[in-house]
Design a protein around this motif. Structure first.
Motif, PDB file in Angstrom:
ATOM      1  N   ILE A   1      81.518  70.343  16.311  1.00 30.31           N
ATOM      2  CA  ILE A   1      80.379  69.794  17.015  1.00 30.31           C
ATOM      3  C   ILE A   1      79.433  69.098  16.048  1.00 30.31           C
ATOM      4  O   ILE A   1      78.878  68.047  16.350  1.00 30.31           O
ATOM      5  N   LEU A   2      79.256  69.701  14.846  1.00 26.68           N
ATOM      6  CA  LEU A   2      78.230  69.175  13.963  1.00 26.68           C
ATOM      7  C   LEU A   2      78.652  67.893  13.254  1.00 26.68           C
ATOM      8  O   LEU A   2      77.825  67.022  13.023  1.00 26.68           O
TER       9      LEU A   2
ATOM     10  N   LEU B   1      78.127  64.899  15.386  1.00 25.82           N
ATOM     11  CA  LEU B   1      76.684  64.667  15.520  1.00 25.82           C
ATOM     12  C   LEU B   1      76.142  63.963  14.286  1.00 25.82           C
ATOM     13  O   LEU B   1      75.362  63.010  14.361  1.00 25.82           O
TER      14      LEU B   1
ATOM     15  N   PHE C   1      76.244  80.326  16.172  1.00 24.87           N
ATOM     16  CA  PHE C   1      76.902  79.781  17.347  1.00 24.87           C
ATOM     17  C   PHE C   1      78.008  80.732  17.734  1.00 24.87           C
ATOM     18  O   PHE C   1      78.802  81.112  16.899  1.00 24.87           O
TER      19      PHE C   1
ATOM     20  N   LEU D   1      81.094  80.685  18.922  1.00 27.15           N
ATOM     21  CA  LEU D   1      82.257  79.878  19.279  1.00 27.15           C
ATOM     22  C   LEU D   1      83.512  80.645  18.938  1.00 27.15           C
ATOM     23  O   LEU D   1      83.515  81.473  18.041  1.00 27.15           O
TER      24      LEU D   1
ATOM     25  N   ILE E   1      79.259  60.994  21.721  1.00 20.79           N
ATOM     26  CA  ILE E   1      78.529  62.020  22.463  1.00 20.79           C
ATOM     27  C   ILE E   1      79.459  62.738  23.430  1.00 20.79           C
ATOM     28  O   ILE E   1      79.428  63.968  23.559  1.00 20.79           O
TER      29      ILE E   1
ATOM     30  N   ILE F   1      81.553  65.133  21.457  1.00 20.20           N
ATOM     31  CA  ILE F   1      80.785  66.329  21.103  1.00 20.20           C
ATOM     32  C   ILE F   1      80.745  67.284  22.287  1.00 20.20           C
ATOM     33  O   ILE F   1      80.985  68.489  22.153  1.00 20.20           O
TER      34      ILE F   1
ATOM     35  N   VAL G   1      82.985  77.044  23.458  1.00 13.15           N
ATOM     36  CA  VAL G   1      81.942  78.049  23.716  1.00 13.15           C
ATOM     37  C   VAL G   1      82.479  79.246  24.483  1.00 13.15           C
ATOM     38  O   VAL G   1      83.488  79.170  25.155  1.00 13.15           O
TER      39      VAL G   1
ATOM     40  N   HIS H   1      71.124  79.280  20.007  1.00 13.89           N
ATOM     41  CA  HIS H   1      71.128  78.047  19.248  1.00 13.89           C
ATOM     42  C   HIS H   1      71.954  76.964  19.873  1.00 13.89           C
ATOM     43  O   HIS H   1      71.659  75.781  19.747  1.00 13.89           O
ATOM     44  N   LEU H   2      73.019  77.389  20.551  1.00 10.23           N
ATOM     45  CA  LEU H   2      73.918  76.395  21.142  1.00 10.23           C
ATOM     46  C   LEU H   2      73.197  75.601  22.222  1.00 10.23           C
ATOM     47  O   LEU H   2      73.394  74.396  22.362  1.00 10.23           O
TER      48      LEU H   2
ATOM     49  N   LEU I   1      71.063  73.011  20.523  1.00 12.19           N
ATOM     50  CA  LEU I   1      71.876  71.885  20.077  1.00 12.19           C
ATOM     51  C   LEU I   1      72.232  70.999  21.260  1.00 12.19           C
ATOM     52  O   LEU I   1      72.186  69.767  21.184  1.00 12.19           O
TER      53      LEU I   1
ATOM     54  N   VAL J   1      71.523  66.925  21.791  1.00 10.20           N
ATOM     55  CA  VAL J   1      72.558  65.932  22.114  1.00 10.20           C
ATOM     56  C   VAL J   1      72.238  65.246  23.438  1.00 10.20           C
ATOM     57  O   VAL J   1      72.408  64.033  23.591  1.00 10.20           O
TER      58      VAL J   1
END
Lengths: 478, 106, 166
Positions: A6-7, A10, A63, A65, A108, A111, A119, C140-141, C144, C148
C-alpha cells in the motif's frame, strides 16, 4: 513488509506529482515497473516467503494486514490486469493531460485493491471499497464525452445503495461482536444469543455486495458503466475493479468469516444461477461488442457465485481459480475490443462484420479467449468450470450443475457467432469510411499475445499440477 | 443485554428506518440531480445514527465515533465527485433532469 | 423517563425536518433543511454519549456540505417562473405518497418492535480508550484510507470541475 503493497504505490503517487519534467514523462514506465514487481512478488512467495519479514515502519504504524493463498492469487490478478490496462492506455489515450490523470487514478485504484485483499478488519475493508469505487467513477468520467454521464450516474446511485446496505451490516456487527476484526466477528457467530442480529447483518451485507459485484438482479449499472468508459478503463473495470470490490469480498466474507445457514446458501445459489442464465441469454441478442462482453461478464460472475453458494472446499477452490481465469480471458477480450475500436472506430458488430481478417493477431488471440470462456479443453476456462460443476454434483445439487453445463453451451454459441462474424468471414465491402483508421500498435498486440499465452499455459500446466494449486486454496475455507 | 437498552435501540430503529425510506424516496423519485444527492445525504445520516446508536447500546462509543468520523470524510469526497458529475451533466445537456439522461439506449 | 421523552422529541423533529427537506419545492430551502437535519442529528449524537462525532457532524455536514451544495447549485441557472409552476404541480402529485408511506410503515413497525422478540448478546466491557487514542493508535489503516480518499477526491475535482476548452 505487507504494508509496502500500500505504501509504495502511495509514495510513487506523491513522486509522480512533483513538478519535475522527466518524472512526468516516465510516469507510465515507473508504474509499469511497480506492477511488474507486484506480479513477481505474488508468484515467488512460495520460494521466498516475504510475508514473514517484519514491517518496515512497524514502530510508527500498526496495520493489521495478513496474507494467505487467496490474497496471493488476488495480488497476482490485480498486478496483471492493471499492467494490461496501463499498456492499453498507453496506446489509446492521446492527450498528454489525460494520460497523466489516468496513471494517477490507476495508482489510487491499485492502492485500494491491494488494501482490500490484505486487510482483516471489516470497516477498513469498507473504506478501501469506497476508494476503489470513487476512483472508478472518476476513471469512467475521464474523457468526458456525452455517453459517459449516464453510466457514471447510474453507477453512483447503485453504489450509494450498496454503501447504505454495507454500513447497516457493519452497524449490526458492531452490536453483535463489539469489535470489527474478522476474528471477533467469526467468533461471534458461535454465540447463540446473537444469531438473529447476525442473520440480519449477513443478509444486509449480501445485498450490498451483490450490487457491487453486478450479480443479477442488481446488475443494472454494469452495462452502462462498461459501455461508456474509455477502452483502457473498461479493461480495468471488467477485469479487476468491480470484481475485487464485489466478488473477492463475497468470497472472503462468506467463505471464511461468516457461518451461513441453509436458507442464505439457497439464496446465493439461486442468484448465481439467475446471473448465469440472464447473462447468457442477453448476450445472445446483442449487437454491440462491448455490451455482449458485459453480459458475458455477468454470466461468468454467476459461476463464481454459484460455487460460493455450494459451500464446499472444492467449490471454493474452483471459484477462486475461475476468478483468476475470468480476469485473464475477459481482459483479453476487452483488449481485443479496444484494438478493434482503435482500428475501425466503432464497436458495433454490424459495422465490424467481415473486417477482422485484416488483424490476424487479434483474431487468433480472440479465438483463444473465446474458447477459454466457453470452457473448451485444454484451455484454463475448462478446468475451472469442470471443478465447479464437479463440486456441485458431489454436493447433490444436480439442477444447478445442469444449468451451469447448459449455459456453457450457450456461451460457446454466442461467442462463436461473434468470432465468425467479425474474424472468419471475409466481407467483399470496402472498409467503411470510419474516421481515423489507425494501425494497431505493437504494444496492444504484445499484451494480447501475452494474455493468450497465459490462458493456454495455465490450462496446460494445470493438468500436471492440480495438487499444487488446488489444495492450498482449499485450506482457506474454514 | 438489559431490556431498556433493547427498547431504546428499537425506538431509534423505527425512526432510522423511516429516515431511510425518506432518503431512498428522494433519491429515486426526483427531477433534479442535486436532489438525488440530497437524498443520498439523508441516507448516510440515517446510517450514521444507526452506527452511533449501536455503539451506545453495546458500550463501544469510542469505536462508533471513530467509524463515524472516517465515514464523514469518505462521504464528503463521494459527494464532491457526485456534484462534479452533476455539474458536468448540466454543462453538456443544459439540464439537470435525470429523466433526460438517456443517451445510452437499451 | 425524561431522557426518553427528550430523545423522542428530537427524533420526531429529525423526521419532520427531513420530510420538509425532501418535499419542499425550492432547492435552496432543501439545502437549508439538510443543514438543519445535520444539526438535530448532531444534538442526538451528543445525547448518545458521542461528543466528538457530534462536533464533526455539525461542522462538516452542516457547514461544509452546505457550502459545497450551494457552490454547485450556483453554477447552474435559475429556472424560470413558468417552469416553477409546472414543477410545483408535478411535484405535489408525486410526493404526497411519501408521508402516507411513512405513517403506514411507522404504525406497522410499532406493533412489531415495541415488544422486541430477539435478544442482543452480552458483551465484555471494552478497554477504556478514548476516541482520540483509539483513532490514533488502533485504526491507522482507516487514517491511511482517509488520506488516499482525499487524494482521489482532489483528482476528481481537477478532472470534473474544469471547463473543457474547445
Amino acid at each position: 513488509m505487507l504494508s509496502l503493497f500500500i505504501l509504495i504505490p502511495l509514495l510513487l503517487l506523491f513522486i509522480l506529482n512533483l513538478p519535475v519534467k522527466f518524472i512526468r514523462q516516465g510516469a507510465f514506465g515507473l508504474v509499469g515497473l511497480l506492477l511488474s514487481v507486484q506480479i513477481l512478488a505474488a508468484l515467488l512467495h512460495s520460494l521466498f516467503p516475504w510475508s514473514a519479514f517484519p514491517e518496515i515502519l512497524g514502530s510508527f504504524f500498526i496495520f493489521s494486514l495478513a496474507v494467505d493463498n487467496l490474497t496471493l492469487v488476488m495480488l497476482l490478478t490485480i498486478g496483471t490486469v492493471a499492467l494490461v490496462s496501463l499498456i492499453v492506455a498507453a496506446s489509446t489515450i492521446g492527450q498528454e493531460r489525460l494520460r497523466f490523470y489516468f496513471v494517477n487514478l490507476l495508482l489510487i485504484c491499485v492502492i485500494g485493491m491491494n488494501a482490500i485483499v490484505l486487510v482483516r478488519d471489516i470497516f477498513s475493508l469498507y473504506v478501501f471499497i469506497e476508494i476503489v469505487s470513487v476512483s472508478s467513477f472518476i476513471l469512467i468520467a475521464l474523457e468526458r464525452n456525452k455517453s459517459a454521464i449516464e453510466g457514471t450516474f447510474k453507477y453512483l446511485m447503485l453504489s450509494a445503495m450498496a454503501t447504505v446496505f454495507i454500513l447497516s451490516g457493519i452497524a449490526c456487527f458492531l452490536l453483535a461482536a463489539g469489535d470489527l476484526s474478522f476474528v471477533s466477528i467469526h467468533s461471534a457467530f458461535y454465540d447463540p444469543a446473537a444469531s438473529f442480529i447476525l442473520k440480519v447483518a449477513a443478509s444486509l451485507f449480501l445485498c450490498g455486495l451483490f450490487i457491487k459485484a453486478g450479480v443479477a438482479p442488481f446488475h443494472g449499472w454494469v452495462m452502462d458503466a462498461y459501455l461508456a468508459s474509455p477502452a483502457s478503463v473498461s479493461v480495468l473495470l471488467a477485469g479487476v475493479a468491480t470484481k475485487i470490490s464485489g466478488v473477492y469480498v463475497l468470497l472472503r466474507l462468506f467463505g471464511s468469516v461468516f457461518i451461513v445457514n441453509a436458507p442464505l446458501q439457497n439464496i446465493i445459489l439461486f442468484a448465481g444461477a439467475f446471473s448465469i442464465v440472464l447473462g447468457a441469454l442477453a448476450a445472445l441478442t446483442q449487437d454491440d461488442l462491448k455490451r455482449m462482453l458485459a453480459y458475458s461478464s455477468i454470466s461468468q460472475i454467476g459461476y463464481i457465485i454459484l460455487a460460493l453458494g455450494c459451500a464446499t472446499p472444492l467449490a471454493f477452490a474452483g471459484a477462486v481459480f475461475h476468478f483468476f481465469n475470468h480476469a485473464i480471458f475477459k481482459s483479453l477480450l476487452f483488449v481485443n475490443a479496444a484494438a478493434l475500436e482503435k482500428r475501425f472506430g466503432s464497436t458495433d458488430m454490424n459495422k465490424l462484420a467481415g473486417q477482422g481478417y485484416k488483424m490476424p493477431v487479434t483474431g487468433i488471440t480472440s479465438l483463444m479467449g473465446v474458447l477459454s470462456t466457453a470452457g473448451i479443453p485444454p484451455l484454463s476456462g475448462f478446468w475451472s468450470k469442470l471443478i465447479i460443476i464437479l463440486a456441485l454434483f458431489s454436493s447433490g445439487r444436480f439442477v444447478y450443475a445442469g444449468i451451469a453445463l447448459l449455459a456453457s453451451v450457450l456461451t460457446l454459441a454466442y461467442f462463436l457467432v461473434f468470432q465468425r462474424r467479425i474474424f472468419f468471414c471475409k466481407s467483399e465491402l470496402q472498409e467503411p469510411a470510419l474516421e481515423n483508421p489507425g494501425k494497431i500498435s505493437r504494444a496492444l498486440g504484445f499484451s494480447e499475445i501475452s494474455l493468450a499465452i497465459i490462458t493456454v499455459v495455465t490450462g496446460a500446466v494445470f493438468v500436471f499440477m492440480p495438487g499444487n494449486w488446488i489444495m492450498p486454496l482449499k485450506g482457506i475455507f474454514w | 443485554m438489559s431490556q431498556s437498552a433493547l427498547q431504546l435501540f428499537c425506538t431509534f430503529g423505527i425512526f432510522i428506518i423511516l429516515l431511510l425510506i425518506t432518503g431512498a424516496y428522494c433519491m429515486f423519485v426526483s427531477f433534479n440531480l442535486i436532489r438525488v444527492l440530497i437524498g443520498f445525504e439523508i441516507l448516510i445520516k440515517a446510517v450514521t445514527l444507526l452506527i452511533i446508536c449501536a455503539g451506545y447500546v453495546c458500550g463501544r462509543t469510542a469505536l462508533a465515533q471513530a467509524i463515524v468520523i472516517t465515514l464523514i470524510v469518505i462521504e464528503i469526497v463521494v459527494m464532491v465527485v457526485a456534484g462534479g458529475v452533476a455539474l458536468w451533466a448540466y454543462r453538456h445537456n443544459k439540464t439537470i433532469d435525470p429523466r433526460k439522461l438517456s443517451n445510452l439506449k437499451g | 423517563m425524561v431522557n426518553m421523552t427528550i430523545n423522542l422529541i428530537l427524533l420526531f423533529a429529525l423526521i419532520l425536518v427531513a420530510l420538509w427537506t425532501v418535499m419542499t419545492i425550492r432547492l435552496i430551502r432543501s439545502i437549508v433543511g439538510l443543514a438543519l437535519t445535520s444539526a438535530i442529528l448532531s444534538v442526538i449524537m451528543y445525547r448518545l454519549h458521542s461528543p466528538l462525532a457530534a462536533v464533526f457532524e455539525l461542522s462538516v455536514c452542516s457547514g461544509l456540505i452546505s457550502v459545497i451544495f450551494v457552490t454547485t447549485v450556483s453554477f447552474t441557472q435559475r429556472i424560470s417562473k413558468e417552469k416553477l409552476r409546472i414543477r410545483r404541480k408535478e411535484r405535489l402529485l408525486k410526493f404526497w405518497y411519501l408521508p402516507v408511506i411513512l405513517i403506514a410503515t411507522a404504525v406497522m413497525l410499532c406493533q412489531h418492535l415495541l415488544t422486541p422478540q430477539f435478544t442482543l448478546p452480552l458483551l465484555v466491557p471494552a478497554q477504556g480508550l478514548g476516541v482520540r487514542d483509539l483513532l490514533w493508535s488502533c485504526r491507522h489503516l482507516d487514517l491511511l484510507g482517509q488520506v488516499v480518499m482525499l487524494l482521489a477526491g482532489a483528482f476528481g475535482v481537477v478532472i470534473l470541475f474544469k471547463e473543457s476548452r474547445k
